[in-house]
Structure formats: C-alpha cells, structure tokens
Motif scaffolding. Structure first.
Motif, mmCIF file in Angstrom:
data_model
loop_
_atom_site.group_PDB
_atom_site.id
_atom_site.type_symbol
_atom_site.label_atom_id
_atom_site.label_comp_id
_atom_site.label_asym_id
_atom_site.label_seq_id
_atom_site.Cartn_x
_atom_site.Cartn_y
_atom_site.Cartn_z
ATOM 1 N N THR A 87 0.732 -1.197 0.092
ATOM 2 C CA THR A 87 -0.010 0.036 0.078
ATOM 3 C C THR A 87 0.828 1.377 0.017
ATOM 4 O OG1 THR A 87 -1.802 -1.112 1.081
ATOM 5 C CG2 THR A 87 -1.648 1.254 1.173
ATOM 6 N N LYS A 88 1.774 1.275 0.957
ATOM 7 C CA LYS A 88 2.582 2.453 0.853
ATOM 8 C C LYS A 88 3.429 2.676 -0.263
ATOM 9 C CE LYS A 88 3.624 3.181 5.876
ATOM 10 N NZ LYS A 88 4.522 3.167 7.051
ATOM 11 N N LEU A 89 3.926 1.562 -1.097
ATOM 12 C CA LEU A 89 4.814 1.611 -2.218
ATOM 13 C C LEU A 89 3.902 1.778 -3.407
ATOM 14 C CD1 LEU A 89 7.495 -0.799 -1.323
ATOM 15 C CD2 LEU A 89 7.728 1.673 -1.347
ATOM 16 N N SER A 90 2.483 1.692 -3.270
ATOM 17 C CA SER A 90 1.667 1.610 -4.324
ATOM 18 C C SER A 90 2.211 0.554 -5.467
ATOM 19 C CB SER A 90 1.497 3.008 -5.022
ATOM 20 O OG SER A 90 0.912 3.851 -4.079
ATOM 21 N N VAL A 91 2.553 -0.507 -5.245
ATOM 22 C CA VAL A 91 2.787 -1.706 -6.163
ATOM 23 C C VAL A 91 2.152 -2.940 -5.910
ATOM 24 C CG1 VAL A 91 5.384 -0.530 -6.526
ATOM 25 C CG2 VAL A 91 4.763 -2.425 -4.623
ATOM 26 N N GLY A 92 2.311 -3.829 -6.896
ATOM 27 C CA GLY A 92 1.844 -5.050 -6.619
ATOM 28 C C GLY A 92 2.752 -6.083 -5.792
ATOM 29 N N GLY A 93 2.119 -7.137 -5.338
ATOM 30 C CA GLY A 93 3.277 -8.193 -4.691
ATOM 31 C C GLY A 93 2.272 -9.199 -4.061
#
Length: 109
Positions: free
Chosen positions: A70-76
């Motif tokens: 959420t903080k980095l606005s990326v998937g994983g």
C-alpha cells in the motif's frame, strides 16, 4: 465529527462496556532479533524484491506485506514465508522497515 460522535448520534441510548473501549493496537507486529533479508532478483526478465527471514506469525507477515504494498503503491504477494514485491524497491522497503524498528540486511547488489 469523529467515529465516536457518529455512533452516539446513531445510538443515543447505548452505553459502552469497559471492555469495548479497550482498543488493542491492530497494527502491532512482533519484532524479532534476527534481521529480515531483503533480496533483489529478476524473474522472467522483470525485477522483484524479496523479503524473507521473519520468524513471527504468518498473519503478522501478511499484514506487513499489505502495508508495504500500500505504501509503495505496487503489486506483490505472500508465498512460502516470503514477501514478493514487484520492482526494485530495496531502499524504500529497508527505510520503512527500519522506521518500524526491524533490523534489515541487504543481500544481492
């Protein structure tokens, strides 16, 4: 108007129990002495960041994975006791984890 005021407006006759007012820290994550290992790899030509080495509960590690994504606005994803983040975010992840109080060890470049 905060949540408590809204609840009082909706339920004016309700008196809260003392046990209900105790709020546990939902974001509390177990801290460990050993460092979390932060690795960089390429899979199918795409960069990923892998976090492993957490010895606490899986649910805590999943919360940490969700917070990082959420903080980095990326998937994983969370698989096999590893957090896999899409992209090379080692520096940002290490900074976030150190602010939370974790020890982090950078591996691989």
């Amino acid at each position: 108007m905060d949540l408590q005021d809204q609840l009082k407006n909706l339920f004016p006759d309700h008196t809260p129990d003392p046990e209900e007012t105790k709020m546990e820290d939902v974001n509390a994550i177990w801290m460990q002495d050993d460092p979390i290992i932060c690795k960089y790899e390429k899979r199918k030509g795409k960069p990923i960041t892998i976090l492993e080495g957490y010895t606490g509960a899986d649910s805590d590690f999943k919360k940490l994975a969700k917070e990082l994504k959420t903080k980095l606005s990326v998937g994983g994803s969370f698989k096999n006791d590893q957090i896999i983040i899409q992209g090379d975010y080692r520096d940002q992840i290490m900074k976030i984890l150190m602010e939370k109080g974790f020890k982090v060890k950078r591996v691989g470049g």
